[in-house]
Design an enzyme around this catalytic site. Structure first.
Site, PDB file in Angstrom:
ATOM      1  N   GLU A  77      70.715 118.472  38.499  1.00  0.00           N
ATOM      2  CA  GLU A  77      71.159 119.119  39.734  1.00  0.00           C
ATOM      3  C   GLU A  77      72.665 119.017  39.927  1.00  0.00           C
ATOM      4  OE1 GLU A  77      69.192 117.330  43.133  1.00  0.00           O
ATOM      5  OE2 GLU A  77      69.232 115.346  42.243  1.00  0.00           O
ATOM      6  N   CYS A 113      62.363 122.326  40.614  1.00  0.00           N
ATOM      7  CA  CYS A 113      61.749 121.855  41.862  1.00  0.00           C
ATOM      8  C   CYS A 113      62.572 122.212  43.091  1.00  0.00           C
ATOM      9  CB  CYS A 113      61.483 120.358  41.799  1.00  0.00           C
ATOM     10  SG  CYS A 113      62.974 119.387  41.593  1.00  0.00           S
ATOM     11  N   HIS A 142      61.152 119.726  63.101  1.00  0.00           N
ATOM     12  CA  HIS A 142      59.823 119.118  63.202  1.00  0.00           C
ATOM     13  C   HIS A 142      58.754 120.176  63.519  1.00  0.00           C
ATOM     14  CE1 HIS A 142      56.728 116.258  64.089  1.00  0.00           C
ATOM     15  NE2 HIS A 142      56.522 116.874  65.234  1.00  0.00           N
ATOM     16  N   ASP A 148      70.596 121.541  44.906  1.00  0.00           N
ATOM     17  CA  ASP A 148      71.880 120.874  44.714  1.00  0.00           C
ATOM     18  C   ASP A 148      72.684 121.510  43.591  1.00  0.00           C
ATOM     19  OD1 ASP A 148      72.163 118.912  46.711  1.00  0.00           O
ATOM     20  OD2 ASP A 148      70.551 117.772  45.792  1.00  0.00           O
TER      21      ASP A 148
HETATM   22  C1  PEP Z   1      67.147 119.974  44.780  1.00  0.00           C
HETATM   23  O1  PEP Z   1      68.280 119.515  44.938  1.00  0.00           O
HETATM   24  O2  PEP Z   1      66.920 121.126  44.365  1.00  0.00           O
HETATM   25  C2  PEP Z   1      65.960 119.176  45.132  1.00  0.00           C
HETATM   26  C3  PEP Z   1      64.747 119.595  44.835  1.00  0.00           C
HETATM   27  O3  PEP Z   1      66.150 118.004  45.789  1.00  0.00           O
HETATM   28  P1  PEP Z   1      66.521 117.873  47.348  1.00  0.00           P
HETATM   29  O4  PEP Z   1      66.296 119.216  47.995  1.00  0.00           O
HETATM   30  O5  PEP Z   1      65.618 116.801  47.855  1.00  0.00           O
HETATM   31  O6  PEP Z   1      67.957 117.473  47.277  1.00  0.00           O
HETATM   32 MG    MG Z   2      68.656 117.394  45.247  1.00  0.00          MG
END
Ligand code: PEP
Ligand code: MG
Length: 585
Positions: free
Chosen positions: A433, A504, A191, A457
């Site tokens: 992913e 992402c 946090h 992931d």
């Molecule tokens: C990822 O897995 O790269 C992703 C962007 O999603 P999260 O980090 O929320 O699993």
């Molecule tokens: Mg993910």
């Protein structure tokens, strides 16, 4: 003078006076009471609960008005603890059976709760210990008439040092006078870290004993970029860091100048730069950091820290706000990605042996269709107010994508029948992913409007490395040839099928990986807002032809993650003089 090393979670340098927020437990001596005093003790307990409740409601109102409802929701969990019948009855039972004061009975029961929670092998529940501690301290301070030390009104600028900072400490804090944080515990996603980054103040966490080693009034230097804290520095060190601080401020100013410039290479190859967000109130930061849109809006935070499910209406309001504020720029709303390290208190999800491989994300939504439909209705309704896109997490095969499309189609039909407007051409994409999705991305690309590669992931599943296990962190290798090949294959399959593809995961926030992926032809990079200017700057410093050649070379000539990383760094230093010093420290 002493230097401590921790984890830098928010960059920059600051020099200032310490304010220690004592986190020690309030010690409660065992005091017996007479039988005749027991009713009075129980009444005192109830009064303290009522006062604490009023205090929390006040804080919740203030946060909700000043920062936004999402942040104030954390206090719902606190309020629920206060209303927990078992806890209340346990305390009253102990007052009666042991004939002790309320404060003593309350502190004994709290200790039992801490103990029970710390035995549970569940990170999310373990984190709730800090909520219970926070509440415990508030109730005890009312009972013992002690004023809880707080950051509510500060007379001068201070660096806050504490064992940890609770959401209620930071939420009520006098923000204009807090210039840095240093805490004993915490990691990059704690946090304190998130708060520091959103306030754009330097912070170092995980310092172990800092709250015991300094006293209020000490002089402190925080170097959030390198994770260092210097206690009572000498003159020459202060001089050195004053100039570091100036350099950092200049650097930020220089990055700000890039805000309205496109993310394009010197030879005019454009890349979309988008931001990852969790809460609608991050939008001002997204805009001020020059994002072209939101590449990943993580929505699971709606479902955390609460006992009930978020309603369709509540979600609609948030999605509509984001859509309107970002318009005409796109916002990719990712549907619920529950599971793995993200547990939901509001849903009765059984514990599993392998949560990362279990009943999660799209798998969960395709069975709990009620939850999924409510979210899809909210997104579709909000799509009327801006440029929303929908993205499904954890797609592992084409059937899942088809099933999700089918549910979305039926939700759309329902809205049409009800006469509710929505964007009938809304783009629907898949996250790539899971290795099976990357490998079959040629088939998926025929039935998706876009892809976004979730490298966090993808690395975890391809390399069989639990992304939250620090013992095997050395195996978590973004530049492993397997990862780069899967990314390359996904980009090719997307482009062959005329759809766009973004990244992402955290890899898009790392300058080396980001440039390698630009070289591979990715259309969009989405990352934390505050990293965007840096990524924009590196993109604007290279030729696409050079990073394309670099990506091709690392994929064909090198065979380990380290070789690839080293070569890429060396080559980028040649292409952008001073690259490592400027971007990798
Ligand atoms: C990822 O897995 O790269 C992703 C962007 O999603 P999260 O980090 O929320 O699993
Ligand atoms: Mg993910």
């Amino acid at each position: 003078m002493r230097t401590l090393k921790g984890i830098g979670v928010s960059p920059g340098v600051v020099i200032g006076k310490v304010k220690v927020l004592r986190a020690e437990e309030i010690t409660v001596p065992k005091v017996n009471v007479k039988d005749s005093e027991i009713p009075n003790e129980i009444a005192r307990f109830e009064e303290a609960l009522t006062k604490t409740r009023a205090e929390l409601l006040g804080i919740r109102r203030k946060i909700s008005q000043e920062i936004g409802r999402d942040h104030s929701d954390i206090f719902n969990a606190h309020l629920l603890i206060l209303e927990d019948r078992t806890l209340i009855e346990d305390v009253i039972g102990l007052i009666k059976s042991e004939k002790v004061t309320t404060e003593y009975a309350f502190s004994v029961i709290l200790q039992r709760y801490f103990h029970a929670f710390s035995q549970i092998d569940d990170e999310y529940l373990k984190e709730r210990i800090s909520d219970i501690k926070d509440i415990g301290k508030r109730v005890l301070s009312h009972l013992m008439s002690q004023e809880r030390e707080s950051l509510v009104s500060l007379r001068e600028a201070v660096i806050v040092v504490s064992h940890d900072l609770s959401p209620s400490d930071t939420a009520t804090m006098d923000r204009k006078n807090v210039i840095g944080f240093a805490t004993d515990i915490g990691g990059p996603t704690s946090h304190t870290a998130i708060m520091a980054r959103s306030m754009e103040i330097p912070a170092v966490v995980g310092l172990e004993r800092i709250s015991k080693e300094v006293t209020s009034g000490d002089k402190l230097i925080i170097d959030g970029t390198h994770g260092l804290v210097i206690i009572n520095p000498d003159e020459s060190t202060v001089e050195k860091y004053l100039s570091e601080g100036k350099k950092f401020a200049m650097y930020i100013l220089e990055l700000e100048k890039l805000r309205n410039l496109p993310a394009e290479t010197k030879d005019k190859h454009q890349v979309e730069l988008a931001a990852n967000i969790e809460f609608p109130d991050e939008i001002p930061s997204v805009i001020s950091h020059g994002a072209n849109g939101i590449g990943l809006y993580r929505t699971e935070y709606f479902y955390l820290n609460r006992q009930d499910l978020p309603t369709e209406e509540e979600q609609f309001v948030a999605y509509k706000t984001v859509a309107e504020q970002m318009k005409p720029n796109p916002v990719v709303v990712r549907t619920l990605d529950l599971g793995g390290d993200k547990f939901l208190s509001s849903l009765d999800v059984p514990r599993e042996m392998n949560p990362f491989l279990g009943w999660r994300a799209i798998r969960f939504c395709l069975t709990r269709v009620d939850v999924f439909r409510a979210q899809l209705r909210a997104i579709l309704r909000a799509s009327h107010y801006g440029n929303l896109k929908i993205m499904y997490p954890m797609i592992s095969n084409l059937d899942e994508l088809r099933q999700a499309h089918e549910i979305l189609r039926s939700v759309g039909e329902e809205l049409t029948k009800e006469g509710i407007p929505y964007d009938k051409d809304i783009d629907v994409g898949a996250m790539i992913e899971i290795p099976s999705a990357a490998i079959t991305s040629d088939s998926l690309a025929k039935e998706a409007d876009f892809f976004s590669i979730g490298t966090n992931d993808l690395i975890q599943y391809s390399l069989a490395v639990d992304r939250v296990n620090e013992k095997i962190a050395y195996l978590y290798q973004p530049t492993h040839p397997a990862i780069l090949r899967l990314i390359q294959q996904t980009i090719k399959n997307a482009h062959d099928n005329k759809i766009w593809v973004g990244i992402c995961g955290e890899m898009s926030g790392d300058p080396v990986s980001a440039l390698l992926m630009v070289g591979m032809g990715v259309d969009e990079l989405s990352t934390s807002p505050f990293v965007l200017p840096k990524i924009k700057k590196v993109i604007r410093s290279v030729n696409f032809s050079d990073v394309k050649a670099l990506a091709e070379k690392v994929l064909s000539d090198f065979h380990t993650a380290e070789e690839i990383r080293n070569y890429a760094e060396k080559e980028l230093n040649r292409l952008i003089p001073g690259f490592s010093d400027e971007y990798l420290t």
